[in-house]
Design an enzyme around this catalytic site. Structure first.
Site, PDB file in Angstrom:
ATOM      1  N   ASN A 118       0.615  -1.073  -0.140  1.00 19.71           N
ATOM      2  CA  ASN A 118       0.218  -0.132  -0.123  1.00 19.71           C
ATOM      3  C   ASN A 118       1.313   1.078  -0.062  1.00 19.71           C
ATOM      4  O   ASN A 118       1.928   1.435   0.651  1.00 19.71           O
ATOM      5  CB  ASN A 118      -0.552   0.100   1.613  1.00 19.71           C
ATOM      6  CG  ASN A 118      -0.011   0.050   2.746  1.00 19.71           C
ATOM      7  OD1 ASN A 118       0.197   0.798   3.096  1.00 19.71           O
ATOM      8  ND2 ASN A 118      -0.601  -1.085   3.373  1.00 19.71           N
TER       9      ASN A 118
ATOM     10  N   GLY B 270      -2.510  -9.902   3.907  1.00 20.91           N
ATOM     11  CA  GLY B 270      -2.070 -10.332   1.921  1.00 20.91           C
ATOM     12  C   GLY B 270      -0.784 -10.863   2.061  1.00 20.91           C
ATOM     13  O   GLY B 270       0.034 -10.937   2.969  1.00 20.91           O
TER      14      GLY B 270
ATOM     15  N   ASP C 128       1.405  -8.994   1.180  1.00 18.29           N
ATOM     16  CA  ASP C 128       2.803  -7.498   2.097  1.00 18.29           C
ATOM     17  C   ASP C 128       2.909  -8.489   3.465  1.00 18.29           C
ATOM     18  O   ASP C 128       3.704  -8.669   3.927  1.00 18.29           O
ATOM     19  CB  ASP C 128       1.814  -6.420   1.952  1.00 18.29           C
ATOM     20  CG  ASP C 128       2.548  -5.369   2.560  1.00 18.29           C
ATOM     21  OD1 ASP C 128       2.014  -4.487   2.614  1.00 18.29           O
ATOM     22  OD2 ASP C 128       3.708  -5.858   2.433  1.00 18.29           O
TER      23      ASP C 128
ATOM     24  N   SER D  68      -3.620  -6.069  -6.477  1.00 15.70           N
ATOM     25  CA  SER D  68      -5.167  -5.730  -6.840  1.00 15.70           C
ATOM     26  C   SER D  68      -5.931  -6.536  -6.198  1.00 15.70           C
ATOM     27  O   SER D  68      -6.951  -6.653  -6.389  1.00 15.70           O
ATOM     28  CB  SER D  68      -4.971  -4.831  -7.339  1.00 15.70           C
ATOM     29  OG  SER D  68      -4.304  -3.719  -7.360  1.00 15.70           O
ATOM     30  N   THR D  69      -5.873  -7.889  -6.322  1.00 18.64           N
ATOM     31  CA  THR D  69      -6.825  -8.714  -7.065  1.00 18.64           C
ATOM     32  C   THR D  69      -7.184  -9.511  -5.641  1.00 18.64           C
ATOM     33  O   THR D  69      -8.069 -10.539  -5.258  1.00 18.64           O
ATOM     34  CB  THR D  69      -6.090 -10.306  -8.024  1.00 18.64           C
ATOM     35  OG1 THR D  69      -5.697 -11.335  -7.273  1.00 18.64           O
ATOM     36  CG2 THR D  69      -5.760  -9.670  -9.224  1.00 18.64           C
ATOM     37  N   GLY D  70      -6.870  -9.542  -4.520  1.00 20.06           N
ATOM     38  CA  GLY D  70      -7.210  -9.642  -3.107  1.00 20.06           C
ATOM     39  C   GLY D  70      -8.183  -7.976  -2.285  1.00 20.06           C
ATOM     40  O   GLY D  70      -8.985  -8.161  -2.129  1.00 20.06           O
TER      41      GLY D  70
HETATM   42  N1  APR Z   1       2.188 -15.583  -2.495  1.00 17.88           N
HETATM   43  C1  APR Z   1       1.950 -15.222  -3.470  1.00 17.88           C
HETATM   44  N2  APR Z   1       0.859 -14.433  -3.550  1.00 17.88           N
HETATM   45  C2  APR Z   1      -0.125 -14.261  -2.445  1.00 17.88           C
HETATM   46  C3  APR Z   1       0.511 -14.803  -1.369  1.00 17.88           C
HETATM   47  C4  APR Z   1       1.685 -15.520  -1.119  1.00 17.88           C
HETATM   48  N3  APR Z   1       2.529 -15.605  -0.004  1.00 17.88           N
HETATM   49  N4  APR Z   1      -0.057 -14.027  -0.103  1.00 17.88           N
HETATM   50  C5  APR Z   1      -1.472 -13.665  -0.904  1.00 17.88           C
HETATM   51  N5  APR Z   1      -1.075 -13.962  -2.255  1.00 17.88           N
HETATM   52  C6  APR Z   1      -2.350 -13.554  -3.360  1.00 17.88           C
HETATM   53  C7  APR Z   1      -3.321 -13.325  -2.874  1.00 17.88           C
HETATM   54  O1  APR Z   1      -3.575 -14.298  -3.505  1.00 17.88           O
HETATM   55  C8  APR Z   1      -3.536 -12.547  -4.119  1.00 17.88           C
HETATM   56  O2  APR Z   1      -3.962 -12.804  -4.997  1.00 17.88           O
HETATM   57  O3  APR Z   1      -0.979 -12.040  -3.688  1.00 17.88           O
HETATM   58  C9  APR Z   1      -2.071 -11.755  -4.573  1.00 17.88           C
HETATM   59  C10 APR Z   1      -2.744 -10.035  -3.624  1.00 17.88           C
HETATM   60  O4  APR Z   1      -4.102  -9.707  -3.100  1.00 17.88           O
HETATM   61  P1  APR Z   1      -3.179  -8.684  -1.512  1.00 17.88           P
HETATM   62  O5  APR Z   1      -2.057  -9.671  -1.504  1.00 17.88           O
HETATM   63  O6  APR Z   1      -4.622  -8.767  -1.083  1.00 17.88           O
HETATM   64  O7  APR Z   1      -2.831  -7.636  -2.264  1.00 17.88           O
HETATM   65  P2  APR Z   1      -3.651  -6.635  -2.758  1.00 17.88           P
HETATM   66  O8  APR Z   1      -5.532  -6.680  -3.208  1.00 17.88           O
HETATM   67  O9  APR Z   1      -3.244  -5.980  -3.904  1.00 17.88           O
HETATM   68  O10 APR Z   1      -4.146  -5.647  -1.623  1.00 17.88           O
HETATM   69  C11 APR Z   1      -2.646  -4.790  -1.239  1.00 17.88           C
HETATM   70  O11 APR Z   1      -3.115  -5.555   0.998  1.00 17.88           O
HETATM   71  O12 APR Z   1      -1.728  -6.347   1.992  1.00 17.88           O
HETATM   72  C12 APR Z   1      -3.065  -5.334   2.209  1.00 17.88           C
HETATM   73  O13 APR Z   1      -0.337  -3.616   2.511  1.00 17.88           O
HETATM   74  C13 APR Z   1      -1.335  -3.763   0.997  1.00 17.88           C
HETATM   75  O14 APR Z   1      -3.105  -2.524   1.828  1.00 17.88           O
HETATM   76  C14 APR Z   1      -2.444  -3.217   0.698  1.00 17.88           C
HETATM   77  C15 APR Z   1      -3.142  -4.493   0.244  1.00 17.88           C
END
Ligand code: APR
Length: 169
Positions: A24, A32, A34, A117-119
């Site tokens: 972020n 997630g 991050d 961005s897909t989570g």
């Molecule tokens: N390895 C690979 N992919 C992962 C892992 C991992 N260990 N953990 C989660 N993911 C995938 C999720 O399944 C999703 O498909 O990462 C993708 C992105 O999801 P998020 O982590 O939720 O990220 P995003 O949707 O970009 O949201 C970003 O979430 O964690 C916070 O600080 C971050 O505020 C920011 C927001």
């Protein structure tokens, strides 16, 4: 195109030059991927991120990888999905391109992306996959580095979508 491949697993395990973090704009960690990357890299990652003074949506910043097997972490900030009203596709493409430019400028051999961005940010997975693959494919066609891009896919829905699209190339 053989310079793009899929890895169905945890991005923090990949021994590549850089893994991309779906961060972020504060760069101070989150949930997630991050959260997973900060847990695996250890506290020095957050210490370095604190020096960076954040990162705007669509841009990316480079840090070391610390305890990760990857040498570097590229922190990319994707858009929050807002129904497609706020130029989300351009911002998502920019987050991928900014990450690729850092990898090129450091002549990295390999870089791994999560599905940015897909989570938590709620970007529809199919649309995000099309933007991601199109942006990476265009960049690789125009640049020697990075040599290889790995899509580190953690969930089944994204895996199915990426396999279908990449089979088309
Ligand atoms: N390895 C690979 N992919 C992962 C892992 C991992 N260990 N953990 C989660 N993911 C995938 C999720 O399944 C999703 O498909 O990462 C993708 C992105 O999801 P998020 O982590 O939720 O990220 P995003 O949707 O970009 O949201 C970003 O979430 O964690 C916070 O600080 C971050 O505020 C920011 C927001």
């Amino acid at each position: 195109m053989e310079r793009m491949e899929i890895n169905n697993g945890d991005i923090t395990r990949l021994e590549v030059d850089a893994i991309v973090n779906a961060a972020n704009s504060t760069l101070l960690g989150g949930g997630g991927v991050d959260g997973a990357i900060h847990r695996a890299a250890g506290p020095e990652l957050l210490e370095e991120c604190r020096q960076l003074d954040g990162c705007p949506t669509g841009e990316a910043r480079l840090t070391k990888g610390y305890r990760l097997p990857a040498k570097w972490v590229i922190h990319a900030v994707g858009p929050v999905w807002n129904g497609g009203q706020g130029k989300e596709a351009e911002k998502l493409a920019s987050a991928y391109r900014s990450s690729l430019e850092i990898a090129r400028n450091h002549r990295m051999k390999s870089i791994a992306f999560p599905n940015i961005s897909t989570g938590i940010y709620g970007y529809p997975k199919e649309q995000a996959a099309i933007v991601a693959i199109r942006t990476v494919r265009k960049f690789l066609a125009e640049n020697e580095w990075p040599e290889k891009v790995i899509f580190a896919i953690f969930d089944q829905e994204n895996l199915t979508i990426y396999r279908e699209i990449l089979e088309g190339y």
